[in-house]
Write an enzyme that holds these catalytic residues in place. Structure first.
Site, PDB file in Angstrom:
ATOM      1  N   THR A 114       0.827  -1.146  -0.161  1.00  0.00           N
ATOM      2  CA  THR A 114       0.014   0.059  -0.026  1.00  0.00           C
ATOM      3  C   THR A 114       0.941   1.321  -0.068  1.00  0.00           C
ATOM      4  OG1 THR A 114      -1.704  -1.127   1.257  1.00  0.00           O
ATOM      5  CG2 THR A 114      -1.730   0.947   1.064  1.00  0.00           C
ATOM      6  N   TYR A 162     -13.292  -2.972  -1.305  1.00  0.00           N
ATOM      7  CA  TYR A 162     -14.684  -2.394  -1.859  1.00  0.00           C
ATOM      8  C   TYR A 162     -15.970  -3.333  -2.083  1.00  0.00           C
ATOM      9  CZ  TYR A 162     -17.460   0.616  -4.816  1.00  0.00           C
ATOM     10  OH  TYR A 162     -18.433   1.448  -5.297  1.00  0.00           O
ATOM     11  N   TYR A 203      -2.869 -10.266   4.225  1.00  0.00           N
ATOM     12  CA  TYR A 203      -2.814  -8.862   4.407  1.00  0.00           C
ATOM     13  C   TYR A 203      -4.129  -8.293   4.943  1.00  0.00           C
ATOM     14  CZ  TYR A 203      -1.563  -3.772   3.998  1.00  0.00           C
ATOM     15  OH  TYR A 203      -1.312  -2.336   4.345  1.00  0.00           O
ATOM     16  N   ARG A 215      -8.492   0.147   5.219  1.00  0.00           N
ATOM     17  CA  ARG A 215      -8.295   0.574   3.538  1.00  0.00           C
ATOM     18  C   ARG A 215      -9.348  -0.319   2.942  1.00  0.00           C
ATOM     19  NH1 ARG A 215      -4.188   3.712   1.838  1.00  0.00           N
ATOM     20  NH2 ARG A 215      -2.437   4.111   3.303  1.00  0.00           N
ATOM     21  N   LYS A 233      -0.111 -10.424   7.821  1.00  0.00           N
ATOM     22  CA  LYS A 233       0.233  -9.020   8.076  1.00  0.00           C
ATOM     23  C   LYS A 233      -1.060  -8.514   8.881  1.00  0.00           C
ATOM     24  CE  LYS A 233       1.759  -4.638   6.625  1.00  0.00           C
ATOM     25  NZ  LYS A 233       1.941  -3.508   5.353  1.00  0.00           N
ATOM     26  N   ILE A 290       5.963  -5.554   9.447  1.00  0.00           N
ATOM     27  CA  ILE A 290       6.224  -4.954   8.041  1.00  0.00           C
ATOM     28  C   ILE A 290       6.063  -3.315   8.207  1.00  0.00           C
ATOM     29  CG2 ILE A 290       5.428  -4.746   5.751  1.00  0.00           C
ATOM     30  CD1 ILE A 290       4.893  -7.579   5.742  1.00  0.00           C
TER      31      ILE A 290
END
Length: 295
Positions: free
Chosen positions: A46, A110, A136, A141, A165, A207
């Site tokens: 990202t 989305y 992830y 987000r 993650k 990360i």
């Protein structure tokens, strides 16, 4: 497969004023983090503004990172999306998949899938690619949270799903996974603020975004935590806590790029719809950097 421990860096994509990729800046950044004790690199996450990179640009970025890194550190490739079929096609189009330690694949954004939809998405990817996948989870987000039960179900059912993650910002969620996960499954903090609680709870590391500004300090902090030297690890964390807070004040990677510009690694240009850091942010950052003690 050997586990990844320690500090991974979610690399930015430096740009020039005209919006083109600044490969000199990227080279400087990769050299800086590789020479300052980080453990692995993450390309096209990202933080790399991957959503605004063209397909050819993505591979030019990856090739540049590979060339500068020259197989010194493991490389994780960010590759995910909200169209399962396209993600599978993209992974299968990679000629030298063995060059990458694993694929970091974001939960579909989305579409807002159910937990079963998320499970089936990752099941399809593993079944049809054979790649090693790190899940992830970044709900702020994507709009949907991969719940611990879904992570654990994927971890137990597919040996190629090797870790998560975890960037929900909820340390309790990480602990629920850590408590019940298979032994060889990695839990990696995806949030700079809760790196230490996750590592101390049994996680493998982080990360990190801030690690490209303070690679040596974050690597040292994570190593100390893994060695149970809690007091010293937290002294590093508290020393840079305010600057970690500040790099997210105007969004990511706007903040970290402002910091990287200040310390002379690369320019702070971003692509729309993101905006460059304001003069106010830069001023606050400069003041904070003067206060940070050398560690």
């Amino acid at each position: 497969m050997k586990k990844l421990y320690g500090t991974g860096v979610a690399l930015v994509t430096p740009f020039k004023k005209d919006g083109k990729i600044d490969f000199n800046g990227l080279e400087k950044l990769v050299k800086y983090v590789v020479n300052n004790n980080v453990d692995y690199l993450v390309a096209l996450g990202t933080t790399a503004e991957t959503a605004t990179l063209k397909k050819e640009e993505k591979w030019d970025v990856v090739k540049c990172i590979q060339r500068v890194n020259y197989k010194k550190l493991p490389l994780i490739l960010g590759l995910g999306g909200n169209n399962t079929e396209n993600v599978i096609k993209e992974i299968n189009s990679i000629k030298n998949l063995s060059d990458f330690y694993a694929i970091l694949s974001v939960s579909p954004y989305y579409n807002n899938p159910s937990q079963e939809g998320i499970y089936q998405h990752f099941k399809s990817i593993v079944d049809q690619t054979g790649s090693d996948i790190i899940l992830y989870n970044v709900p702020k987000r994507t709009g949907s949270n991969i719940m611990p039960d879904t992570v654990l179900r994927l971890a137990y059912n597919f040996k190629n799903i090797i870790g998560v993650k975890e960037a929900s910002g909820d340390v309790l969620q990480s602990y629920k996974i850590l408590e019940n996960k298979p032994q060889d499954f990695s839990v990696i903090s995806g949030d700079d603020f809760i790196t230490l609680p996750v590592v101390l709870g049994g996680g493998e590391g982080v990360i990190s975004v801030i690690a490209q500004g303070f690679p040596d300090q974050i690597s040292n902090m994570v190593s100390l935590a893994r060695d149970n030297n809690i007091k010293k690890a937290f002294s590093i964390f508290y020393n840079i806590l305010d600057i970690i807070d500040l790099i997210y004040e105007e969004g990511n990677p706007t903040g970290i790029k402002t910091l990287l510009d200040i310390i002379g690694i690369c320019n702070s240009y971003v692509r729309l719809p993101l905006l460059m850091g304001t003069p106010y942010l830069r001023k606050k950052m400069l003041l904070l950097l003067k206060k940070i003690k050398s560690i």
